[in-house]
Design an enzyme around this catalytic site. Structure first.
Site, PDB file in Angstrom:
ATOM      1  N   GLY A   1       0.825  -1.205  -0.003  1.00  0.00           N
ATOM      2  CA  GLY A   1      -0.032   0.180  -0.032  1.00  0.00           C
ATOM      3  C   GLY A   1       0.804   1.320  -0.038  1.00  0.00           C
ATOM      4  O   GLY A   1       2.036   1.206  -0.197  1.00  0.00           O
ATOM      5  N   ASN A   2       0.303   2.335   0.104  1.00  0.00           N
ATOM      6  CA  ASN A   2       1.081   3.592   0.476  1.00  0.00           C
ATOM      7  C   ASN A   2       0.347   4.544   1.272  1.00  0.00           C
ATOM      8  O   ASN A   2      -0.680   4.211   1.755  1.00  0.00           O
ATOM      9  CB  ASN A   2       1.117   4.404  -0.963  1.00  0.00           C
ATOM     10  CG  ASN A   2      -0.038   4.848  -1.913  1.00  0.00           C
ATOM     11  OD1 ASN A   2      -0.779   5.394  -1.243  1.00  0.00           O
ATOM     12  ND2 ASN A   2      -0.507   3.946  -2.890  1.00  0.00           N
ATOM     13  N   ARG A   3       0.679   5.755   1.499  1.00  0.00           N
ATOM     14  CA  ARG A   3       0.261   6.311   2.666  1.00  0.00           C
ATOM     15  C   ARG A   3      -0.737   7.490   2.245  1.00  0.00           C
ATOM     16  O   ARG A   3      -1.267   8.467   2.974  1.00  0.00           O
ATOM     17  CB  ARG A   3       1.503   7.210   3.351  1.00  0.00           C
ATOM     18  CG  ARG A   3       2.415   6.461   4.154  1.00  0.00           C
ATOM     19  CD  ARG A   3       3.755   7.083   4.806  1.00  0.00           C
ATOM     20  NE  ARG A   3       3.276   8.313   5.265  1.00  0.00           N
ATOM     21  CZ  ARG A   3       4.086   9.412   5.163  1.00  0.00           C
ATOM     22  NH1 ARG A   3       5.241   9.472   4.377  1.00  0.00           N
ATOM     23  NH2 ARG A   3       3.726  10.507   5.731  1.00  0.00           N
ATOM     24  N   SER A   4      -1.494   7.257   1.197  1.00  0.00           N
ATOM     25  CA  SER A   4      -2.346   8.230   0.539  1.00  0.00           C
ATOM     26  C   SER A   4      -3.572   8.286   1.600  1.00  0.00           C
ATOM     27  O   SER A   4      -3.994   7.192   1.724  1.00  0.00           O
ATOM     28  CB  SER A   4      -2.665   8.001  -0.768  1.00  0.00           C
ATOM     29  OG  SER A   4      -3.912   8.720  -1.125  1.00  0.00           O
TER      30      SER A   4
ATOM     31  N   ALA B   1      -3.232   7.407  -5.343  1.00  0.00           N
ATOM     32  CA  ALA B   1      -1.949   6.987  -5.642  1.00  0.00           C
ATOM     33  C   ALA B   1      -1.914   5.764  -5.824  1.00  0.00           C
ATOM     34  O   ALA B   1      -2.190   4.750  -5.166  1.00  0.00           O
ATOM     35  CB  ALA B   1      -1.280   7.028  -4.252  1.00  0.00           C
TER      36      ALA B   1
END
Ligand code: C5P
Length: 400
Positions: free
Chosen positions: A208-211, A275
């Site tokens: 995942g990512n931090r969006s 993102a």
């Protein structure tokens, strides 16, 4: 957008009437002039003084008491309204309005107004689901009233059911949506993506990512408030569902790609604030991957589709570029490569900007190479600045 708007808030006799106080307070804080009209039974649940204190305006409770500048001539209130919201709306007021009865100040005002009317019903589930109430609501809907459907939950009787007043935020969202119908994006269909995609590794893990999704949600809400018909394709976020927006929930880049292709089949613009993961695991393990003795584990990753590059259609394309160096130069390259009309570039190394923050500092770059570097703004303000450009670019496109 609520500033200087006159909102007539009708309150009727339901236990949910106390929630109208929070609504009145939030609308007033947002700069609206809130004129409260209470039915006699509403005054049994909540004191007019509460509403008077929260709105700073006199409250109308009767056609016969001269306690408001509007009491004598109810037509004046109907004419002054930009919008009329009845929160909560009982089965009784719904029935009276459907029948055209005008035996109190609230009914008279609704009958006399040309402003849009919103009803937020709240009552016992059996009363709400009764075919008489449903028929009355259908009749009002057909006449152009907007209904904010009640939610399922615990009712005053202690039973669970469909009849709880919608959340105040949802009612405010609907008020904004209805007020925005004549905005500069009226009639435009805008698709927005938001959040960070999740690419599964095994049944319990993902890349995942931090969006946080905040920027995309702000764009979707701002477009709604300016009159657009908005589809929001959202990767998982902790944000609540915005009112008046069709939200399509997806998890992976591939799912987002499919949803974007479908939603843009009839769109005027696509704003990709999501993102999107650039890579996904080549294969997803069927069972949870076990910890092994070996000190390392190798995951093979493959590219995901580049949604903005692949999407087909003659609509306006807006991308985002989260950069940590050479922000403008890198964003310009992306604009060219992805054939975008506009790119929103931000420096993610700046703490006040980008992932998770409520503020953002961006530059808007168009095809002609114009760079508009905006100051630090809230994400909602950034959203409106992006949409100012979208309105301008859509108008240019229409002239071509
Ligand atoms: O190439 P980069 O990921 O930096 O580009 C960012 C822009 O491209 C964003 O608007 C993002 O939503 C979009 N994007 C995409 N598909 C991907 C990766 C990014 O549409 N696979």
């Amino acid at each position: 957008m609520l500033a200087n708007k006159t909102i007539v808030l009708g309150i009727t006799g339901s236990i949910a009437a106390y929630k109208a106080a929070e609504l009145a307070s939030k609308l007033t804080q947002a700069g609206a002039r809130v004129e409260v009209v209470m039915t006699e039974s509403a005054t049994k649940f909540i004191a007019p003084l509460t509403l008077r204190s929260l709105t700073g305006r006199l409250v109308v409770t009767s056609m016969w008491e001269l306690n408001s500048e509007f009491s004598i001539e109810h037509i004046a209130l109907a004419e002054a309204a930009d919008i009329l919201a009845i929160v909560p709306a009982t089965a009784n007021i719904i029935a009276k309005l459907a029948a055209g009865i005008s035996d109190d100040m609230l009914c008279c005002t609704v009958l006399a107004t040309k402003a849009p009317v919103i009803l937020a019903p709240a009552m016992h589930a059996d009363m709400f689901q009764n075919s008489i109430t449903q028929e009355n609501l259908a009749k009002l809907k057909a006449r152009g009233f907007t209904i904010v459907d009640p939610a399922y939950g615990r009712l005053a009787s202690g039973k669970m059911g469909l009849g709880r007043l919608a959340e105040v935020e949802e009612i405010i969202g609907t008020i904004k949506q209805v007020l925005g119908k004549s905005g500069d994006l009226a009639g435009k269909r805008i698709v927005v993506t938001a959040g960070g995609t999740q690419e599964p590794i095994d049944p319990v893990r993902h890349i995942g990512n931090r969006s946080s999704g905040k920027m995309g949600y702000a764009v979707a809400e701002a477009a709604r408030d300016r009159g657009a018909e908005v589809k929001l394709i959202a990767a998982p976020t902790s944000l609540s569902e915005p009112a008046g927006i069709e939200v399509i929930h997806i998890k992976t880049a591939i799912q987002m790609n499919e949803a974007v292709a479908k939603a843009t089949a009839q769109a005027d613009g696509l704003i990709m604030a999501a993102a999107v993961s650039d890579y996904q695991p080549k294969s997803v393990a069927k069972a949870k991957i076990k910890k092994k003795e070996s000190p390392s584990l190798t995951l093979e990753l493959i590219r995901t589709p580049d949604i903005l590059t692949e999407v087909k259609g003659n609509f306006l394309k807006v991308g985002f570029a989260a950069e940590s160096e050479d922000v403008v130069a890198n964003a310009k390259q992306k604009l060219e490569k992805k054939k975008l009309d506009l790119i929103v570039a931000n420096d993610i190394t700046d703490a006040s900007s980008g992932f998770g923050a409520d503020t953002n500092k961006v530059s808007l770059i168009d095809r002609n190479g114009n760079v508009d570097s905006l100051p630090l703004l809230t994400k909602r303000e950034v959203a409106d600045r992006i949409l100012d450009r979208v309105v301008e670019l859509l108008a240019k496109k229409a002239r071509r």
